[in-house]
Structures are given as structure tokens and as C-alpha cells.
Design an enzyme around this catalytic site. Sequence first.
Site, PDB file in Angstrom:
ATOM      1  N   TYR A 210     162.843 -22.061 -78.450  1.00 39.60           N
ATOM      2  CA  TYR A 210     163.575 -23.176 -79.046  1.00 39.60           C
ATOM      3  C   TYR A 210     165.080 -23.071 -78.808  1.00 39.60           C
ATOM      4  CZ  TYR A 210     159.299 -24.971 -81.006  1.00 39.60           C
ATOM      5  OH  TYR A 210     158.031 -25.503 -81.126  1.00 39.60           O
TER       6      TYR A 210
ATOM      7  N   HIS B  13     157.837 -35.065 -86.900  1.00 35.15           N
ATOM      8  CA  HIS B  13     157.453 -33.737 -86.415  1.00 35.15           C
ATOM      9  C   HIS B  13     158.570 -32.715 -86.490  1.00 35.15           C
ATOM     10  CE1 HIS B  13     154.122 -35.929 -83.968  1.00 35.15           C
ATOM     11  NE2 HIS B  13     153.711 -35.605 -85.177  1.00 35.15           N
TER      12      HIS B  13
END
Length: 229
Positions: free
Chosen positions: A54, A105
Site C-alpha cells: 500500500y 471500500h
Amino acid sequence: MRKKIVFLTGAGMSVESGFKTFRGSDGLWENYPVEQVASHDGWLADPDLVTRFYNGMRRKLWAAQPCLGHQLIAQMEKDYDVTVLTQNVDNLHERAGSTHVIHLHGELTKVCSSDSPYDERYIKELTPENSDVAPGTKAGDGSLLRPFIVFFGESVPMLTPAAEEASKADVFVIIGTSLVVYPAASLVGFVPAGCPIYLIDPNPVDTRANVTHIKKGASEGMKELLKLL
């Protein structure tokens, strides 16, 4: 009173900005199996790998720019009450100027507690200058700091407020996601009877009778939508 337009956007919205999401049909996200980097089990198995992944995705996001489609949605706030429900984890809608965005999300630009992801005390917004998280970094509650992403296998808590927004729509517009993929299919069910529904997607889609399909990409499709409205 201004008409309320609710947008539901998916992967096809961000692809024009050059930003990939994990909703690809090949089951890969930037060449990693989705289960490894975007599932609860993947996080538990190797949180360091997920954290580094990420970090890299955030660097790619900062380099991406909102497409014309993002900009046109934001500009509609001049004339309409606009809400954006997005399946995408990027912040391209906000960077284009949209002020009411619900992320179904999660948000790539944020990190949170791995024990209590939705405890606002431990949710931290990252910046382009300070967006990397060192593996092993702890949140304020002592748990590992994790991406503020809804992993596969986790509930979608923002689905309820998204459904409430859909239920108040005067016009409902779907961009870059199909009517058969969760949560798009469920949210359409909350749209008021008689509310016009538009679907912007260049691919063939099995649409229902009351859906107007604009067979174009996000930007060209938004231009067409503005003409129709």
C-alpha cells in the site's frame, strides 16, 4: 429545490486516470494475487508485505490525476445536489473537487488501527510528503497500523449510508461498474421507483428495462450524460 444526483462509481472511473484497482477480472492487483494484499487473511499472514504494497500504491496514486469524468462530476455541484458513492479507494473524486463522497471500500490515503479500523481516534490521513508507513508501526491503541481498506472477507459498513443516499436520488448514475456486481446491484434496489438510471460503461452490460446505457468511457460518457440531462 435542486435535483439530487447520486453517482455510483467503480474501477472504470479511475482507469482513465491510469490508476488500477483490485476489482480486475484477472484476480491480480499490480501483479499481486488479491488474496495476498487485499484480504483479511492476507493481512494476518504477512502484514509487512501488505504495508509495503500500500505504500507503493499510494505513491502511484499521488502521481495520478483526476480524469475529465471526475472533473465533470465535481462541476455538477454548481447545479445539482451531488453525492458520489464509490467502490474505488483512491481520492481522485475529492481531488477533482467533489465534496460529498462516500467510500464503500475504504480510502488508500488513510491508515487505521488493525483492532478497531473504524475508531476515528486512530484513523490517520497521509500526505504525499509523508505517505509511507514503516512495517511494524503501531496505532494509538497499540495494534498494528493497517491500511484503511475494506479487505475481502470484511463487512462494508458504509453500505448503509450509501443506501440511504440512493433512496433519495432524483437521478442515479452508475459509471464503470456493472449491475450484477456487489454492491452496485444492491444499491440500485434502493433507488426510488420512477427515478431515471443511467449506466456509463463501454462494455456490453445486461441492463434492466429502466436503465439507459451510455456505451462510452467515463469522460465521454459524462459529456453525453450532461447533454441528456
